[in-house]
Enzyme design. Sequence first.
Site, mmCIF file in Angstrom:
data_model
loop_
_atom_site.group_PDB
_atom_site.id
_atom_site.type_symbol
_atom_site.label_atom_id
_atom_site.label_comp_id
_atom_site.label_asym_id
_atom_site.label_seq_id
_atom_site.Cartn_x
_atom_site.Cartn_y
_atom_site.Cartn_z
ATOM 1 N N LEU A 100 0.888 -1.216 -0.067
ATOM 2 C CA LEU A 100 0.109 -0.131 -0.160
ATOM 3 C C LEU A 100 0.664 1.323 0.020
ATOM 4 O O LEU A 100 0.332 2.422 -0.413
ATOM 5 C CB LEU A 100 -1.115 0.017 1.361
ATOM 6 C CG LEU A 100 -1.934 -0.865 0.994
ATOM 7 C CD1 LEU A 100 -2.900 -0.874 2.605
ATOM 8 C CD2 LEU A 100 -3.135 -0.707 0.178
ATOM 9 N N GLY A 101 2.064 1.198 0.361
ATOM 10 C CA GLY A 101 2.931 2.288 0.430
ATOM 11 C C GLY A 101 3.889 2.108 1.497
ATOM 12 O O GLY A 101 3.889 1.333 2.231
ATOM 13 N N ASP A 142 1.108 15.621 13.253
ATOM 14 C CA ASP A 142 1.882 15.809 11.877
ATOM 15 C C ASP A 142 0.522 15.622 10.965
ATOM 16 O O ASP A 142 0.301 14.766 10.145
ATOM 17 C CB ASP A 142 2.504 14.327 11.538
ATOM 18 C CG ASP A 142 3.313 14.515 10.167
ATOM 19 O OD1 ASP A 142 3.215 15.530 9.617
ATOM 20 O OD2 ASP A 142 4.040 13.452 10.069
HETATM 21 N N1 LIG Z 1 -5.134 1.573 7.465
HETATM 22 C C1 LIG Z 1 -4.660 1.992 6.253
HETATM 23 N N2 LIG Z 1 -5.516 1.401 4.945
HETATM 24 C C2 LIG Z 1 -5.042 1.726 3.756
HETATM 25 N N3 LIG Z 1 -4.073 2.279 3.468
HETATM 26 C C3 LIG Z 1 -3.206 2.742 4.562
HETATM 27 C C4 LIG Z 1 -3.540 2.598 5.881
HETATM 28 N N4 LIG Z 1 -2.429 3.235 6.541
HETATM 29 C C5 LIG Z 1 -1.546 3.560 5.845
HETATM 30 N N5 LIG Z 1 -1.945 3.481 4.511
HETATM 31 C C6 LIG Z 1 -1.183 3.903 3.335
HETATM 32 O O1 LIG Z 1 0.276 3.406 3.423
HETATM 33 C C7 LIG Z 1 1.184 4.367 2.778
HETATM 34 C C8 LIG Z 1 1.998 4.721 4.006
HETATM 35 O O2 LIG Z 1 1.342 5.155 5.185
HETATM 36 P P1 LIG Z 1 2.256 5.593 6.372
HETATM 37 O O3 LIG Z 1 1.203 6.282 7.307
HETATM 38 O O4 LIG Z 1 3.157 4.693 6.855
HETATM 39 O O5 LIG Z 1 3.182 6.684 5.713
HETATM 40 P P2 LIG Z 1 2.921 8.210 5.399
HETATM 41 O O6 LIG Z 1 1.843 9.056 6.096
HETATM 42 O O7 LIG Z 1 2.575 8.227 3.768
HETATM 43 O O8 LIG Z 1 4.429 9.143 5.279
HETATM 44 P P3 LIG Z 1 5.098 9.527 6.642
HETATM 45 O O9 LIG Z 1 5.554 8.549 7.634
HETATM 46 O O10 LIG Z 1 6.359 10.232 5.980
HETATM 47 O O11 LIG Z 1 4.105 10.687 7.104
HETATM 48 C C9 LIG Z 1 0.382 5.613 2.753
HETATM 49 O O12 LIG Z 1 0.023 5.745 1.274
HETATM 50 C C10 LIG Z 1 -1.004 5.169 3.387
HETATM 51 O O13 LIG Z 1 -2.208 5.993 2.320
#
Ligand SMILES: Nc1ncnc2c1ncn2[C@@H]1O[C@H](COP(=O)(O)OP(=O)(O)OP(=O)(O)O)[C@@H](O)[C@H]1O
Length: 589
Positions: free
Chosen positions: A26-27, A143
Site C-alpha cells: 500500500l506504500g 503531523d
Molecule cells: N489503514 C490503512 N489503509 C489503507 N492504506 C493505508 C493505511 N495506513 C496507511 N496506508 C497507506 O500506506 C502508505 C504509507 O503510510 P504511512 O502512514 O506509513 O506513511 P505516510 O503517512 O505516507 O508517510 P510519513 O510516514 O512520511 O508521514 C500511505 O500511502 C497510506 O495511504
Amino acid sequence: MYKKRASAKRPFQLSLPKPYVRVKDLGSGRFGAVYQAKHTVTGELFAIKILNFNNDPGYQKNDREINKLRNFQHSNVVRLVEVQEEHLAHFLVLELCACSLAHQMRESSSKGANLDRSTIFRYMCDILEGLAFLHRNKQAFGDLKPSNILISKDGVAKLGDFGGVTSVGTGKTNTSTELGTYQYWAPEFFTRSTTQPSLKGDMWSFGMILLEMVTRPGWITGSGEPGFAQSVCGFDVSTATRYLSEPLQRLLASLLNPNPKERCSSSELIQSGQTISSSFKQELQRPSSKHSLPPNKMFKLMTDTLDYGDQASQRLPVLEDIVRKVIFMIAHGITDLHKAGFLHRFLVPANVCFRCDGESATVRALVSNFSRACPIADRQSFPLRSEGLPIKTYLYMAPEVLDGLEYGESIDAWSLGCIAMELLYGHPPFESVDIDELRKEVPSIPTFIDDLAAPAAGLTDDCISFLSRVLDLNQMSRLSFSNNALLSHRWFAGLSPSNCDLTWDDFQTLAPSDIPQPQTTVFDSLSEEHEQSTVQHHEAIPAEADQGPNEESSIYLDLLGNRSEVYAGRIAGESQSIQKTAQQLVDSI
Ligand SMILES: Nc1ncnc2c1ncn2[C@@H]1O[C@H](COP(=O)(O)OP(=O)(O)OP(=O)(O)O)[C@@H](O)[C@H]1O
C-alpha cells in the site's frame, strides 16, 4: 522533504505473522511499510503497517504510535485491530481504508477539479471530530497532513499514522522531524516559540488542509526549513481566500491566524457548532457553472466556463494556450487601433466579443465598444475618470488613470493584462467595491502574479513574464503596443492572425459537463448581416447596460486580418463628441 533516516530500513523482506498473508503493497512512510493483508481464516482484508525496531529512536516512536492508537480509538481515528511482535518488528493490524486524502486530492486534481464541496464539508467535519477527540484527551496529532488522513471504504475521513501524536504540556522539546511536515507547520514552530506538537499547531494544519481543498494545493512552498519559514511566516490568508464566501473566509482566517493564542481551537469550533456548516452552506449555494448563452455575452461565457476559481491550479496548464490565443487576438486588434492613432481606453471583458464563424465553428475574439476611444495625440484632453460609474468600469483601468495622472499609450496594455489574468485565474485581479479600495489593492498586483508564478499554478515562464510586463505599475516601463512590442513578446511566439484560431472544441475541453452547446446560429446571422453592409445597426450585440452613458455607441472592429475592417453599430449616443470620435475612427482606418 525530510531526509529518510539512514537506519530506517524498510522491512520489505519480512513475512507477515500468521494468520495474515500479504495481498499487495500500500506504500511506505518514513518509519515503515504498509501492506494490504488478508486474514486467512476469515478472509477479511486489513492494512498491516510494519514498524521495525532495529533502531532505537524509531522504536520509541513505534511504541508511542502503538500506545496512542490503542488508547485513543474513535470513529474518526483509524481502527487498530491488533499488534503483533515478530522478527524485531511491530505489525500493526489496522482497518483497511480505501485511500488517503492526499491520494483523493491528487486524483481529482488530475481530472481538473477539486473535490466537490459537500465531500470537503463531510471530510472537514470528520477530521474536526477526530481532532477534537484527541484534543479533549490532551493529545496533539502533531503531523496533520492529507497523507495522514485516510478515507474509509464508506467515505469517512479518519486520522491515521499516530507516530506524531504527543501528550501536550509535557515540557519536552521535540526534534523538528517530530513536529510534522513543513507545509503544514504553524508559524510558531519556525520561530521556535513552540517546540512541541500543540493543539493550536494542529488547528493551523487543519486550516491549511481545508484551504488547499477549497482552493488549490501549493500555497506554502520552499526549500529547506528557511524557505518554508519564509513562505509560512509571510503567508497572507486574506489573499488566499479572497474568492471564497465570507463565512469560509472568516473560518480560514481564524484557523490560519499566525498568533496561536488567537487561533480558534477544535472545541470552540465544535461548540460554535454551526460555524463550519454555515460556512459551507454558503459555499455550496454559490452559483454553479450553469450557463445560459445570451448572444452578446461570449466573453462572459468564456470567463464563466473558465470560472474554475478555486481550481485554478488544476486547469491552468490546459487553458494557457487558449488564453494566449485570445489575448493575442485582442492585442492584434488594439495594435491596429493604436497604429490608426487611437487608444481604446475601455478594454474590459464586456467589450470583447467572440464571433463564431460558420460550420468550422472557429471562434475569434473581437474588440468592441469604442465609445471611449480617443486620439492618442490628443489624449489628455479626453479625461477618463468620470465619477459615479459602476466600479466594474474601473477594475481594468491602469493605476495612473485611477490616480488622475497623465497617462500614456500603455493604458490599454494594463487592461489587456487584467483580462489575461481573469482568463487565467477565473476572476478579475481586483474585486474591490469602490475606487478607493481599488486604488489600495492595485499595488498588490505583483503578489497576485507571484501566486500565478508558483509552480503549482503550472503556467509557463513566458506567460508570467508577459503578465508582469503588461501589469507593470510603472507606465514608463510597461510593455506597450507601439512598434509591435507587445505582439512581439515571446509568449505569442508562433502566433499570427491566420494562426490563432480557436474552435468551440477548445472551449468544450475546458467546459464542465453542464455547458450548453454553442448556439452558432446567432453568429451565422451576424456574419450575413456583416456581408450585406459594413455599417449597420447590430441589435444582436447590445452594449452592456452598465457601461456608462455611451452604451448606444458601438463599433465593432474586426481584429483579424490587417485590414482592420470596422463596421459601425448605431452611432446614436447622446454625446456628440462620442459620435465624432467614432466617426473619426471609422474614417481613419
Ligand atoms: N489503514 C490503512 N489503509 C489503507 N492504506 C493505508 C493505511 N495506513 C496507511 N496506508 C497507506 O500506506 C502508505 C504509507 O503510510 P504511512 O502512514 O506509513 O506513511 P505516510 O503517512 O505516507 O508517510 P510519513 O510516514 O512520511 O508521514 C500511505 O500511502 C497510506 O495511504
